[in-house]
Design an enzyme around this catalytic site. Structure first.
Site: not given
Ligand code: BGC
Length: 766
Positions: A356-357, A487, A600-601
């Site tokens: 999704w990035d 996450e 985490k985010q």
């Molecule tokens: C993030 C995800 C992301 C992935 C790739 C993970 O650490 O939590 O949101 O899509 O890394 O960048």
């Protein structure tokens, strides 16, 4: 904190530290969109390292390995495939193999020249016999000829004559660090070596990608062509061409190694070797210097469009250039089959190429710096995978054309197999829908909806309509068992961000149907038939969900709740965390992370960022203050959003901190993981934090708005954006904005609340 010297155009390492080798291999990575590699040394290195060289689009479906199989898991994980080491130049002097891990390093320096796309290294070592050897090496992956790589490697014996043996080789006996069954993924197909040249063709297991690496070596001594006698070696998955000569004290031997890399992604199988020969013929007759100058011209051209200048803060300047540089090394927008992997060509930690990035972070960067067509191509990439997304949802029990795009993919199939991500991190679907709106808002290209976008929106909306549950108890729609972008929580109920973006998609899909129906009735009829759309019942259901969705909110605090039950957690703040415990994901058990309040985010902030217009200043500020204090930013994607929101609420101190954290994440290794590779996709987030954060760029009603706020020590900020057929350069200084229009069409924009007309090929100041 800085391991590398601060310089506006270069990354410079001034000493050799074996502990830093893997990190620097990531930082100094080079690539050209078609191939790329970590900054491994040409000569042997016996210390700890990760040798990695990758080719865009070449992957391996490694059979899934899990402790406990769950129905619905994908069969395989798409590995970004480590491929032949083609930079190899083995050197031995008086019988002693050159190896920085074994000899005394007298001096060492390495430079990544971002302006010209060159990796340079020089060092002096002392051999066990006391002889001092100097090496000066330079290499690049050509931007002008994307299947060509070029190396110039010079050796001088500083204090006495030396007898030197050189082995220029291609070694296809490589392994992925993360191979599930310790399997090697490449088989040899053909090879051959003759004086000063050699080729190796290998093919991947299962998918039969064939790749040919073909090399040519040439020698000069003190600039004069030299033709030492060569002998060749061919062994399993390996070819080399070797020479021996005596180098007098002070003489300089330069080895030029040109390599062509051709693959069946771009050429018929029976022409791979011929094609690589032809490419090498042309490259050799051009010569290293001409290849270098056409390559550097391409980089200068890219910078013409994409550079960002920050005066007054060299660290901030270096950071953003590093990010832009790495993004263009990973994806140039020229091949519609490719996408932007989170690690690009710099490591193997993340498989697959598309997350999704791409939609949530990378799209704006490519849209504004590479152009509308590249952004459109990125969207069409998902359109092409819609059938697979529908199959993917069907595997999980959804029906009626509901589409769930994968968390990670190479070809449209899901290849992530952790249940909390594969099954639960469904917010990704929302970002794919949101990107369609973002693209149309930016470009004005509404035809995209009828052509491609609407079918994707319907598939995603159908998924949400089935994934949401009616709660009799609450008399509300709820979404159970999800993982949000944060996450560090799994299987939560009513993740606010997911609920919000899901209902937003339902509304946007309904509006888009109405738009296509009225603007291209025939096309709507065709889509309606193709997807068997039930206009009455489906639209009614979508509207009902949108009206009655449960969105967690804490009245007492006046803050949106990340998910149900968030306030039951022990409310500690990041500032009270013992720094020795960070990063949490390396220090704490997963169980402890899940139970803790730490984020985490921050997905509430991600939602506020996407849907900013829905929230007033006070709400944004309150939520920012609440969540920022609980966020550890252990996702690379986190700090960029915080930087943008901090600018929005004019907290410039935090904006700058967050900006440095995103733009220098890898350079300063904030999360202690740069050895695994770079965070490429978050680098596009750094771009957003400059352009949308400090520049305050927004599009409202087809109009470009700037709302600049600069950190105190930034004397100026300037960037260019491509917008609807114009290239606009915006330069912000204290109290002054200068807008330059580098195109034939005038444009009216807003700076703060003032409308400014920028004439064609002209300048406006405000
Ligand atoms: C993030 C995800 C992301 C992935 C790739 C993970 O650490 O939590 O949101 O899509 O890394 O960048």
């Amino acid at each position: 904190m800085n391991n590398y010297k601060v310089d506006e155009w270069k990354i410079i390492e001034e000493s050799f530290d074996p502990q830093r080798v893997e990190g620097s291999e990531s930082i100094f990575s080079i690539g050209n969109g078609m191939m790329g590699q970590r900054a491994n040394f040409e000569e042997d290195y016996s210390g700890k390292m990760l040798r990695g060289s990758y080719i865009a689009g070449v992957y391996y479906p490694d059979k899934t390995r899990v402790g406990w199989w769950k129905n619905g898991y994908p069969e395989y994980f798409a590995k970004v495939l480590n491929s032949a080491n083609f930079i190899g130049i083995r050197v031995s002097i008086d019988g002693e193999s050159l190896d920085l891990n074994k000899q005394k390093v007298v001096s060492f320096s390495r430079t990544l020249d971002m302006q010209h796309g060159l990796l340079q290294r020089s060092f002096v070592v002392e051999l066990s016999n006391g002889k001092q050897i100097q090496v000066v090496a330079e290499r690049f992956m050509s931007m002008a000829r994307p299947e060509i790589a070029a190396i110039s490697y010079s050796i001088a014996s500083l204090n006495s004559d030396a007898s030197i043996a050189i082995e220029g080789y291609i070694d296809g006996d490589v392994v992925n660090e993360d191979s599930n069954y310790n399997e090697k993924f490449w088989d040899e197909v053909a090879k051959g070596a003759a004086a000063n040249c050699g080729f190796l063709t290998m093919k991947t297991k299962k998918l039969d990608f064939n790749v040919c690496w073909n090399m040519r070596l040439a020698y000069t001594i003190n600039g004069v062509d030299s033709h030492p006698h060569s002998s060749e070696v061919e062994k399993e998955k390996y070819v080399s061409s070797n020479v021996e000569l005596t180098l007098q004290k002070g003489q300089n031997l330069t080895i030029t190694k040109l390599v062509a890399v051709t693959s069946t992604l771009n050429h018929p199988l029976d022409k791979l070797v011929d094609k690589s020969e032809a490419l090498l013929d042309a490259a050799s007759s051009a010569g290293f210097e001409a290849l270098k100058s056409e390559h550097t011209s391409k980089w200068l051209e890219k910078w013409q469009h994409a550079d960002i200048t920050i005066e007054g803060d060299a660290e901030a300047q270096q950071g953003i250039r590093f990010n832009i540089f790495q993004l263009f090394q990973t994806y140039t927008g020229e091949d519609e089959r490719l996408n932007i992997g989170p690690k690009g060509f710099t490591g193997e930690k993340y498989g697959g190429s598309t997350y999704w990035d791409t939609e949530a972070y990378c799209l704006p960067f490519y849209m504004a710096t590479a152009g509308e067509h590249v952004a459109r191509q990125l969207l069409i990439y998902r359109y092409r995978q819609l059938d697979k997304a529908i199959e993917n949802a069907a595997k999980l029990g959804f029906n009626n054309g509901a589409a769930l795009f994968p968390m990670v993919t190479m070809n449209g199939e899901e290849c992530h197999n952790e249940w909390e991500i594969t099954f639960e991190e469904i917010h990704r679907n929302g970002a794919i829908a949101y990107a369609i709106k973002r693209y149309i808002d930016y470009t004005g290209d509404k035809s995209y909806l009828a052509e491609y976008g609407l079918e994707v929106l319907i598939g995603i909306a159908r998924f949400w309509a089935q994934r949401i549950t009616w709660s009799d108890e609450r008399q509300k729609y709820v979404m159970l068992g999800v993982t949000g972008p944060n996450e560090y929580e799994n299987n939560v109920n009513n993740n606010w961000y997911t609920n919000y973006i899901a209902t937003w998609t339902l509304k946007y899909a309904a509006e888009s149907i109405a738009f296509v129906k009225s603007s291209s009735a025939d096309r709507w009829n065709a889509i309606e038939k193709k997807v068997s759309f039930n206009t009455t019942s489906e639209l009614e259901k979508w509207a009902d969900i949108a009206a009655k969705i449960h969105l967690p909110y804490n009245e007492k605090l006046g803050v949106i709740m990340q998910q149900d039950g968030f306030m039951d957690k022990e409310q500690i703040l990041v500032k009270d965390l013992d720094p020795s415990q960070r990063p949490l994901n390396q220090k704490w058990s997963w169980d402890r992370i899940l139970r803790s309040v730490f984020i985490k985010q921050a997905d509430v902030l991600q939602g506020i960022y996407f849907f900013e217009e829905d929230f007033d200043f006070e709400t944004i500020k309150k939520n920012f203050d609440f969540y920022e204090q609980r966020t550890v930013h252990e996702s690379s994607l986190s700090p960029c959003v915080h930087a943008i929101l901090a600018c929005k609420i004019q907290d410039m101190e935090r904006a700058k901190l967050m900006y440095l954290r995103t733009a220098r994440l890898d350079l300063d290794d904030y999360n202690k993981e740069v050895n695994e590779g770079l965070h490429i996709t978050s680098m596009a987030g750094s771009w957003m934090s400059v352009v949308e954060g400090f520049g305050g760029l927004r599009i409202k009603n087809d109009t470009l708005y700037f709302n600049p706020f600069l950190p105190e020590n930034w004397k100026s900020l300037a960037f260019k954006v491509i917008f609807r057929g114009r290239t606009i350069k915006a330069k912000f200084e204290a109290g002054k904005t200068t807008l330059t229009n580098e195109s034939e069409l005038p444009l009216a924009v807003f700076v703060k609340d003032t409308m400014v007309n920028i004439p064609a090929n002209g300048v406006a100041e405000v």
